[in-house]
Write a protein that holds these residues in place. Structure first.
Motif, PDB file in Angstrom:
ATOM      1  N   ASN A  56       0.816  -1.211   0.000  1.00  0.00           N
ATOM      2  CA  ASN A  56       0.000   0.000   0.000  1.00  0.00           C
ATOM      3  C   ASN A  56       0.851   1.263   0.000  1.00  0.00           C
ATOM      4  O   ASN A  56       0.410   2.305  -0.453  1.00  0.00           O
ATOM      5  CB  ASN A  56      -0.937   0.001   1.208  1.00  0.00           C
ATOM      6  CG  ASN A  56      -2.323  -0.421   0.826  1.00  0.00           C
ATOM      7  OD1 ASN A  56      -2.531  -1.061  -0.200  1.00  0.00           O
ATOM      8  ND2 ASN A  56      -3.296  -0.067   1.633  1.00  0.00           N
ATOM      9  N   VAL A  57       2.068   1.175   0.532  1.00  0.00           N
ATOM     10  CA  VAL A  57       2.943   2.334   0.535  1.00  0.00           C
ATOM     11  C   VAL A  57       3.679   2.457  -0.793  1.00  0.00           C
ATOM     12  O   VAL A  57       3.906   3.548  -1.300  1.00  0.00           O
ATOM     13  CB  VAL A  57       3.969   2.246   1.694  1.00  0.00           C
ATOM     14  CG1 VAL A  57       4.971   3.379   1.625  1.00  0.00           C
ATOM     15  CG2 VAL A  57       3.247   2.281   3.028  1.00  0.00           C
ATOM     16  N   ARG A  60       0.844  -0.068  -4.270  1.00  0.00           N
ATOM     17  CA  ARG A  60      -0.530   0.331  -4.147  1.00  0.00           C
ATOM     18  C   ARG A  60      -0.491   1.787  -3.876  1.00  0.00           C
ATOM     19  O   ARG A  60      -1.429   2.402  -3.508  1.00  0.00           O
ATOM     20  CB  ARG A  60      -1.254  -0.404  -3.037  1.00  0.00           C
ATOM     21  CG  ARG A  60      -2.738  -0.208  -3.244  1.00  0.00           C
ATOM     22  CD  ARG A  60      -3.491  -0.615  -2.063  1.00  0.00           C
ATOM     23  NE  ARG A  60      -4.871  -0.468  -2.346  1.00  0.00           N
ATOM     24  CZ  ARG A  60      -5.545   0.644  -2.135  1.00  0.00           C
ATOM     25  NH1 ARG A  60      -4.952   1.668  -1.634  1.00  0.00           N
ATOM     26  NH2 ARG A  60      -6.789   0.707  -2.446  1.00  0.00           N
ATOM     27  N   VAL A  61       0.690   2.237  -4.092  1.00  0.00           N
ATOM     28  CA  VAL A  61       0.943   3.636  -4.240  1.00  0.00           C
ATOM     29  C   VAL A  61       0.047   3.913  -5.388  1.00  0.00           C
ATOM     30  O   VAL A  61       0.287   4.699  -6.257  1.00  0.00           O
ATOM     31  CB  VAL A  61       2.410   3.914  -4.619  1.00  0.00           C
ATOM     32  CG1 VAL A  61       2.573   5.350  -5.071  1.00  0.00           C
ATOM     33  CG2 VAL A  61       3.280   3.631  -3.425  1.00  0.00           C
ATOM     34  N   GLN A  62      -0.973   3.040  -5.432  1.00  0.00           N
ATOM     35  CA  GLN A  62      -2.107   3.387  -6.245  1.00  0.00           C
ATOM     36  C   GLN A  62      -2.547   4.728  -5.707  1.00  0.00           C
ATOM     37  O   GLN A  62      -3.018   5.558  -6.454  1.00  0.00           O
ATOM     38  CB  GLN A  62      -3.228   2.363  -6.070  1.00  0.00           C
ATOM     39  CG  GLN A  62      -2.799   1.004  -6.555  1.00  0.00           C
ATOM     40  CD  GLN A  62      -3.738  -0.062  -6.063  1.00  0.00           C
ATOM     41  OE1 GLN A  62      -4.582   0.148  -5.247  1.00  0.00           O
ATOM     42  NE2 GLN A  62      -3.581  -1.237  -6.575  1.00  0.00           N
ATOM     43  N   THR A 186       0.308   7.087   4.584  1.00  0.00           N
ATOM     44  CA  THR A 186       1.775   7.105   4.561  1.00  0.00           C
ATOM     45  C   THR A 186       2.277   7.371   3.148  1.00  0.00           C
ATOM     46  O   THR A 186       3.224   8.132   2.928  1.00  0.00           O
ATOM     47  CB  THR A 186       2.329   5.752   5.054  1.00  0.00           C
ATOM     48  OG1 THR A 186       1.807   5.478   6.355  1.00  0.00           O
ATOM     49  CG2 THR A 186       3.841   5.776   5.111  1.00  0.00           C
ATOM     50  N   ALA A 187       1.621   6.754   2.167  1.00  0.00           N
ATOM     51  CA  ALA A 187       2.000   6.966   0.774  1.00  0.00           C
ATOM     52  C   ALA A 187       1.818   8.426   0.380  1.00  0.00           C
ATOM     53  O   ALA A 187       2.627   8.988  -0.372  1.00  0.00           O
ATOM     54  CB  ALA A 187       1.167   6.066  -0.135  1.00  0.00           C
ATOM     55  N   GLN A 188       0.769   9.054   0.890  1.00  0.00           N
ATOM     56  CA  GLN A 188       0.525  10.450   0.552  1.00  0.00           C
ATOM     57  C   GLN A 188       1.599  11.353   1.159  1.00  0.00           C
ATOM     58  O   GLN A 188       2.012  12.343   0.540  1.00  0.00           O
ATOM     59  CB  GLN A 188      -0.860  10.870   1.042  1.00  0.00           C
ATOM     60  CG  GLN A 188      -1.328  12.196   0.471  1.00  0.00           C
ATOM     61  CD  GLN A 188      -2.802  12.436   0.697  1.00  0.00           C
ATOM     62  OE1 GLN A 188      -3.498  11.595   1.267  1.00  0.00           O
ATOM     63  NE2 GLN A 188      -3.308  13.573   0.266  1.00  0.00           N
ATOM     64  N   ILE A 189       2.055  11.005   2.348  1.00  0.00           N
ATOM     65  CA  ILE A 189       3.131  11.777   2.977  1.00  0.00           C
ATOM     66  C   ILE A 189       4.420  11.657   2.166  1.00  0.00           C
ATOM     67  O   ILE A 189       5.113  12.649   1.897  1.00  0.00           O
ATOM     68  CB  ILE A 189       3.357  11.291   4.425  1.00  0.00           C
ATOM     69  CG1 ILE A 189       2.129  11.603   5.285  1.00  0.00           C
ATOM     70  CG2 ILE A 189       4.603  11.939   5.028  1.00  0.00           C
ATOM     71  CD1 ILE A 189       2.161  10.980   6.654  1.00  0.00           C
ATOM     72  N   ILE A 190       4.728  10.427   1.762  1.00  0.00           N
ATOM     73  CA  ILE A 190       5.928  10.206   0.944  1.00  0.00           C
ATOM     74  C   ILE A 190       5.822  10.958  -0.379  1.00  0.00           C
ATOM     75  O   ILE A 190       6.799  11.553  -0.852  1.00  0.00           O
ATOM     76  CB  ILE A 190       6.128   8.704   0.695  1.00  0.00           C
ATOM     77  CG1 ILE A 190       6.434   7.988   2.013  1.00  0.00           C
ATOM     78  CG2 ILE A 190       7.261   8.457  -0.302  1.00  0.00           C
ATOM     79  CD1 ILE A 190       6.493   6.473   1.905  1.00  0.00           C
ATOM     80  N   SER A 191       4.637  10.957  -0.970  1.00  0.00           N
ATOM     81  CA  SER A 191       4.417  11.659  -2.229  1.00  0.00           C
ATOM     82  C   SER A 191       4.701  13.149  -2.074  1.00  0.00           C
ATOM     83  O   SER A 191       5.322  13.773  -2.934  1.00  0.00           O
ATOM     84  CB  SER A 191       2.981  11.437  -2.704  1.00  0.00           C
ATOM     85  OG  SER A 191       2.747  12.079  -3.939  1.00  0.00           O
TER      86      SER A 191
END
Length: 515
Positions: A56-57, A60-62, A186-191
């Motif tokens: 998901n990170v 699924r960094v979808q 978490t993925a949004q933070i990394i983005s």
């Protein structure tokens, strides 16, 4: 086929009719020690949960894919690829139209093929498609790669829901679905961090938005996603009956551990009668209606960076502020699933309550003066609190649906509705509504008023059915048998528990709906 067997006055059942776990646990007697069950659950968590969260990170960094377009807009993709406002919106829509088109085929593939292997293949294709963003020079190129991304995404959430139902009890599913879903935050933070770093890169021939995609692919999606795809092929289990990290004895106990679900593990054969039942079941369409309406506002994902920038923030400030919704999502989903798991039969109530802060946020965005930047930001970020409702609905649907074909079909319908909501949502963001966007916000508010009512309606429907079943007289319990081949080649008939007969929640009158 089911035939009467005179030798034991029971019912002999074809292995095609029963759950794949039936042969594994057939003949198993005794109860499972709670300490042993806990040990097995911890072992399952250790091997499955990190992989789902990592996916998901990373791939699924979808979700990161969705924010890629939003971040890229801030970094200049609209100008560099000559996009107009009317072209930018369809790029958000085509992703979900593709998702919708392939959702049912993806779910059928997940039923017929090994889950881990199929997800691995989709992860690999996804990585290639995202990397191609940087090579796009016009609207057509972006449209094609985002179509491919939507096609691949259809396997991930559906696959995770199936695996969660295979390995965990109903209470555990609520928490686990929340844990892997909150990784989107978490993925949004990394983005946001990657977008911020991209603005500091200046190279002749490359725009900042191209660095955002290239850097993400080379360092994250290129290397890590490739490793992830390979890892899923070899390490992600297809079923507890074949999980490589469990011993043969632990596999039996892992299956017995989820016996209380009365949903079994899986059945690789498509059953027409279960398909028809899923289509005729009212709760299927209530969950679908909730999914559709709850995801129309999800168009904020691509619009949020543009809205923040319109408040007067610089590109650098906007990319950093884009991380706040990720933090909100993590905190609200974590607290929401914890509350739902803590309070028995409280899923609908918890989900409904989490829509209240979102409605307050919408009121702030529309009523505060344009000069009140802090209040407008707070209001916009508060709208992310209601994500918890969708997460609880996802896990709840799996909890109240039995029969593998029926579960696959209901998952496909709910996720298809999710696609429709996300595809329709971007269409309401028109240039004439800027900068306050009162019309889109009004639509979002209407959706967030109806969604909690749908959750409560589902609860009333299921509670009424539970009461009806409690009042039914107990029927005669038939013993069920399947043929099993022993290690020495001898064919014997062994008893199978009703829970592993791949019965639907309607066929199994002992099934009780969690609320």
């Amino acid at each position: 086929k089911i035939t009467r067997d005179e030798k034991h006055n029971g019912v002999a059942v074809s292995t095609k009719e029963v759950d794949t776990a039936a042969q594994l646990v057939a003949g198993f007697s005794g109860t499972l020690d709670p300490d042993e069950a806990l040990r097995i659950r911890k072992k399952i968590d250790k091997h499955i949960l990190p992989m789902m969260c990592t996916a998901n990170v990373v791939i699924r960094v979808q979700f990161m894919d969705k924010t890629t377009l939003g971040s890229s807009a801030v970094l200049g993709i609209e100008t560099a690829t000559h996009l107009t406002v009317n072209q930018y919106v369809p790029l958000g829509t085509v992703f979900y139209l593709s998702y919708l088109l392939f959702e049912y085929p993806q779910n059928l593939a997940l039923q017929r093929l090994p889950v881990g292997k199929w997800m691995s293949a989709n992860i690999f294709v996804w990585a290639i498609a995202l990397s191609c963003h940087a090579a796009c020079k016009n609207f057509t190129g972006l449209l094609i790669v985002r179509f491919i991304l939507g096609m691949c995404e259809g396997s991930i959430t559906a696959g995770f829901l199936i695996v969660s139902a295979m390995f965990y009890t109903r209470k555990e599913q609520t928490l686990r679905v929340g844990y892997w879903f909150l990784m989107n935050g978490t993925a949004q933070i990394i983005s946001g961090l990657l977008a911020f770093g991209s603005l500091h890169i200046y190279t002749s021939g490359f725009e900042p938005w191209q660095w955002l995609v290239i850097f993400r692919f080379m360092v994250i999606t290129g290397l890590i996603t490739l490793i992830l795809a390979i890892s899923y092929w070899f390490l992600f289990p297809d079923s507890p009956t074949t999980a490589w990290f469990l011993t043969p004895d632990e596999r039996v106990r892992a299956v017995q551990r989820i016996k209380e679900n009365q949903t079994g593990v899986e059945n690789k054969h498509f059953k027409k009668e279960q398909f028809i039942e899923a289509i005729r079941d009212p709760k299927t369409w209530l969950f679908a209606a909730f999914s559709l309406l709850d995801n129309v506002p999800n168009s904020l994902t691509n619009q949020q960076s543009l809205i923040v920038a319109s408040l007067g923030f610089t590109y650098l400030q906007t990319t950093l502020l884009a991380m706040i919704p990720g933090v909100v999502e993590i905190l609200t989903i974590y607290s929401g699933v914890k509350l739902a798991a803590r309070f028995k039969n409280g899923r609908a109530y918890v989900g409904a309550i989490y829509f209240v802060p979102a409605l307050v946020g919408i009121a702030l965005v529309n009523l505060l003066p344009w000069s009140n930047t802090a209040g407008l930001l707070a209001g916009q970020f508060m709208t992310g609190v209601c994500t918890t409702g969708f997460v609880l609905a996802l896990s709840w649907l799996g909890n109240v649906t039995a029969g593998h074909t029926k579960r696959v079909v209901t998952n496909a319908i709910m996720l298809s509705a999710y696609c429709i909501g996300n595809a329709v949502g971007p269409l309401m963001w028109k240039a004439q509504y800027k900068p306050r966007n009162h019309i889109p916000w009004a639509v979002i508010a209407a959706c967030y008023c109806v969604c909690p009512m749908i959750l409560l309606a589902i609860r009333v429907l299921l509670d009424r059915e539970n009461r009806r079943r409690e009042s039914e007289p107990s029927g005669e319990v038939e013993e069920l048998y399947i043929e099993k081949v022993t290690e020495d080649g001898k064919r014997i008939e062994v008893k199978v528990d009703k829970e592993f007969m791949d019965l639907t929640d309607r066929q199994n009158r002992d099934f009780r709906y969690v609320l």
